[in-house]
Design an enzyme around this catalytic site. Structure first.
Site, PDB file in Angstrom:
ATOM      1  N   TYR A 178      60.509  14.815   0.950  1.00 52.62           N
ATOM      2  CA  TYR A 178      59.049  14.926   0.920  1.00 52.62           C
ATOM      3  C   TYR A 178      58.441  13.687   0.263  1.00 52.62           C
ATOM      4  CZ  TYR A 178      54.367  16.655  -0.135  1.00 52.62           C
ATOM      5  OH  TYR A 178      52.999  16.790  -0.227  1.00 52.62           O
ATOM      6  N   SER A 180      50.100  12.279  -1.780  1.00 51.54           N
ATOM      7  CA  SER A 180      50.638  13.142  -2.829  1.00 51.54           C
ATOM      8  C   SER A 180      51.108  12.279  -3.988  1.00 51.54           C
ATOM      9  CB  SER A 180      51.817  13.962  -2.298  1.00 51.54           C
ATOM     10  OG  SER A 180      52.472  14.658  -3.341  1.00 51.54           O
TER      11      SER A 180
END
Length: 248
Positions: free
Chosen positions: A141, A128
């Site tokens: 995250y 990501s």
């Protein structure tokens, strides 16, 4: 190696994973799709894909999956989870869930898959842009995706002698149910609506990586530039991107 490969796709019952399974099968590859959603698995099975139900956060279930696998040419480690919340408000369960599925599970799965991987094979991980440029409400995250970068960089060197490639896809926000789980307020989706990636496009770029064996792919391409700028001048990037960094 053969043009047509045996490909394992984790997280294949939602979003990008589902698209990966469909597109790979359409191109003639043998696809083994795994996930927890039985309804989605049945949809894939009706299209003649091989499916194995598995909860990768459960050690016994993960092992049962691995024990059923043939030799694998490509393993796409796509399953992941996120909770977007300020660090002061993150609950224990959310923290442990992200660490487990985004970091610990891929490491365990890779270790167990290696005896099944063909020489010259490939691991593809879904990273990501958050692992490169963290933002408020994505602290944990981002930490897990940053950890994945460190893990894959080491893994790449370890597997070089076996000619096994290690690739990481770093997409920006994708228009999938992942966002609905990550942010119950829907604020993130609203702020990022103009730059949300289509899961079909991410799947296509990921599959292309099987041919190129590139170590890293940034989606969209310009986010690779912005992450480099962040490395050089994080304060400036945070100042310019203040509307995004300060989303509610």
């Amino acid at each position: 190696m053969s043009k047509y490969k045996t490909v394992l796709v984790t997280g294949a019952t939602s979003g990008v994973g589902f698209e990966l399974a469909i597109q790979l099968h359409a191109q003639g590859h043998r696809v083994i799709a795994t996930g927890r959603n039985e309804v989605k698995l049945q949809q894939l099975k009706k299209q003649r894909l091989e499916t194995i139900a598995a909860d990768l956060t459960n050690r016994a279930s993960l092992q049962q999956l691995v024990d059923q696998l043939p030799n694998i040419d490509v393993a796409i480690i796509n399953a992941g989870i996120g909770t977007f919340e300020y660090a002061a408000a993150l609950e224990d369960a959310a923290i442990h869930e992200m660490i487990q599925l985004n970091v610990a599970t891929p490491a365990i799965l890779v270790r167990e898959l290696l005896p099944h991987m063909t020489r010259g094979g490939q691991f593809i991980f879904m990273g990501s842009q958050a692992g490169k440029v963290a933002t408020p409400k994505a602290s944990m995250y981002a930490a897990t995706k940053h950890a994945l970068i460190g893990y894959t960089n080491a893994l790449r060197m370890e597997l070089a002698a076996q000619k096994i490639a290690v690739s990481v896809i770093h997409p920006g926000p994708i228009d999938t149910p992942f966002l609905d789980h990550a942010d119950a307020t829907n604020a993130y989706r609203k702020v990022m609506k103009n730059v949300l990636l289509a899961p079909e496009a991410v799947a296509k770029a990921t599959i292309h990586t099987i041919k190129t064996r590139k170590r890293e792919v940034n989606l969209p391409w310009y986010m690779g530039i912005s992450s480099k700028l962040y490395e050089l001048s994080p304060g400036l990037v945070e100042k310019i991107g203040k509307p995004l960094f300060n989303r509610k």
